[in-house]
Design an enzyme around this catalytic site. Structure first.
Site, PDB file in Angstrom:
ATOM      1  N   GLY A  15       0.848  -1.191   0.000  1.00  0.00           N
ATOM      2  CA  GLY A  15       0.000   0.000   0.000  1.00  0.00           C
ATOM      3  C   GLY A  15       0.879   1.235   0.000  1.00  0.00           C
ATOM      4  CB  ALA A  16       2.540   2.974  -2.532  1.00  0.00           C
ATOM      5  CG  ASN A  18      -1.294  10.543   2.736  1.00  0.00           C
ATOM      6  OD1 ASN A  18      -0.610  11.525   2.935  1.00  0.00           O
ATOM      7  ND2 ASN A  18      -2.342  10.545   1.933  1.00  0.00           N
ATOM      8  NE  ARG A  39      -4.620   0.459  -6.506  1.00  0.00           N
ATOM      9  CZ  ARG A  39      -5.872   0.868  -6.486  1.00  0.00           C
ATOM     10  NH1 ARG A  39      -6.843   0.048  -6.812  1.00  0.00           N
ATOM     11  NH2 ARG A  39      -6.168   2.117  -6.160  1.00  0.00           N
ATOM     12  N   GLY A 141      -2.341   4.351  16.306  1.00  0.00           N
ATOM     13  CA  GLY A 141      -1.978   5.388  17.280  1.00  0.00           C
ATOM     14  C   GLY A 141      -2.112   6.761  16.657  1.00  0.00           C
ATOM     15  CE  LYS A 196      -8.204   7.704  13.929  1.00  0.00           C
ATOM     16  NZ  LYS A 196      -7.835   8.522  12.797  1.00  0.00           N
ATOM     17  NE  ARG A 260      -5.972  11.024   5.741  1.00  0.00           N
ATOM     18  CZ  ARG A 260      -5.629   9.887   5.151  1.00  0.00           C
ATOM     19  NH1 ARG A 260      -5.219   9.893   3.919  1.00  0.00           N
ATOM     20  NH2 ARG A 260      -5.650   8.745   5.811  1.00  0.00           N
ATOM     21  CB  VAL A 284      -8.960   6.300   2.294  1.00  0.00           C
ATOM     22  CG1 VAL A 284      -7.792   6.232   3.265  1.00  0.00           C
ATOM     23  CG2 VAL A 284     -10.105   5.456   2.814  1.00  0.00           C
TER      24      VAL A 284
END
Ligand SMILES: NC(=O)c1ccc[n+]([C@@H]2O[C@H](COP(=O)([O-])OP(=O)(O)OC[C@H]3O[C@@H](n4cnc5c(N)ncnc54)[C@H](O)[C@@H]3O)[C@@H](O)[C@H]2O)c1
Ligand SMILES: O=P(O)(O)OC[C@H](O)CO
Length: 350
Positions: A15-16, A18, A39, A141, A196, A260, A284
């Site tokens: 997974g590339a 953030n 990807r 965290g 959260k 975000r 996301v």
């Protein structure tokens, strides 16, 4: 598996975006070679050739020890420790692809803060269902990727039932910049990080509406109470929510405009539709889906969660943030400390 030392541990991050890029960078900064799977060919080439991921971490230089690749098999075959940093709604499909590639002696830690829509499954449950990986854990965290990639200090938690997973993860991640704490409560750490995000959406609305710091404090405290109530009902240790993966993460996401989820809340309070808010973000915001899942779970479990319910109604039911606030301020007032949490904490102590 051979004895690990930090320098020899073979690590891959899947997974590339953030956070995946930042996790790889933090490991690379320790002088450990790390493979990063993504990807996007262009983005992998940019990471390898220019040491940048300009789509997600504009202006920041990445460690020279990262090798990015689009070949999943290549990223997985050599790794002793895998970090899975894939958004929750795409997580199962990546795990299904991993199914034939991974071996039971590999360690795997996910860093995803969400639940699967439709099933309500946690990511460790999906890893177990789709792969032969068993020595698994979760990293969570108060960790805003951009701050950490820029070299600012932070703390994080690795939770696992396997001490080795915590030890090896800590060895590769820890530095003068990052403190890595252990926890055995996988459920609590996964749920703290997920739930959260819903409260952070409300915090973004509160910021945009200029409700003040007292209101923010009310939101964080009552939000924590709801997170803990739902978390405990789903099997978490109540004490986990007083740690970094609970209140720690809740505080940063409610405070930081870099979050975000916070940004989605602020956009909604500026009058954007949910689609506009999500589209303009281009990344996301896990709280958008988590609000739907929490609404279903609290309904099924018969739990009171007025804040999460109000966020759900603003996202999916046409309620405006101002109407949501009015509902919350006029709803029934409960005990400051939820008696069910006091009981749960006492039971755990025995
Ligand atoms: N950004 C942060 O500060 C941060 C910190 C801690 C945890 N997290 C969590 O990490 C997870 C990932 O967040 P992010 O910030 O990296 O998201 P992001 O939006 O920055 O990037 C998402 C990445 O996932 C990739 N992706 C999406 N679907 C995929 C698929 N089917 N197969 C392969 N790759 C796919 C995208 O190409 C992109 O590279 C989320 O659950 C988030 O809550 C984020
Ligand atoms: O940007 P967000 O809202 O996904 O939050 C990022 C991290 O989860 C903060 O710990």
């Amino acid at each position: 598996m051979a004895e690990h030392t930090t320098a020899t541990t073979r690590v891959s991050v899947l997974g590339a975006g953030n956070w995946g890029t930042t996790v790889a960078h933090l490991i690379g900064q320790n002088g450990i070679p790390v493979t990063l799977w993504g990807r996007n060919e262009e983005s992998c080439a940019e990471i390898n050739e220019q040491r940048r991921n300009s789509r997600y971490l504009k202006g920041l230089e990445l460690s020279e020890h990262i090798t990015a690749t689009t070949e999943l098999a290549k990223a997985v075959e050599e790794a002793e420790l895998l970090f899975l940093v894939i958004p929750s709604q795409a997580f199962r499909s990546v795990c299904a692809d991993l199914g034939d590639l991974v071996r039971p002696n590999q360690l795997a830690v996910h860093a995803t803060k969400g639940l699967e829509l439709g099933t309500g499954r946690r990511m460790t449950e999906i890893i177990r269902a789709e792969t032969c990986l068993r020595q698994i854990g979760v990293l969570s965290g108060p960790n805003i990727a951009r701050e950490m990639c820029a070299g600012k200090p932070a703390g994080t938690v690795v939770a696992s039932r396997f001490p080795r997973v915590i030890e090896v993860s800590r060895e590769v991640l820890k530095s003068h910049q990052l403190r890595v704490y252990g926890n055995t409560d996988v459920v609590g750490v996964e749920l703290g990080g997920t739930l959260k995000n819903i409260i952070a959406i409300a915090a973004g609305m509160a910021t945009q509406m200029e409700l003040g710091e007292n209101a923010k404090s009310l939101l964080i405290t009552r939000g924590l109470s709801e997170i803990a109530r739902l978390g405990v009902a789903l099997g978490a240790d109540p004490m986990t929510f007083s740690g970094l993966a609970g209140i720690g993460d809740l505080m940063v996401t409610c405070a930081s405009p870099l979050s975000r989820n916070h940004r989605v809340g602020a956009a909604l309070a500026r009058g954007m539709s949910l689609k506009e808010a999500v589209d303009s973000l281009g990344m996301v915001a896990e709280g958008v889906k988590a609000a739907k899942i929490a609404e279903q779970l609290t309904g099924e479990l018969g739990l009171r969660a007025p804040l999460m319910h109000a966020v759900y109604r603003v996202l999916y039911d046409g309620l405006t943030p101002a109407e949501g606030l009015r509902e919350l301020m006029t709803g029934a007032v409960q005990e400051d400390i939820d008696p069910s949490l006091t009981r749960a904490a006492a039971t755990k102590k025995r």
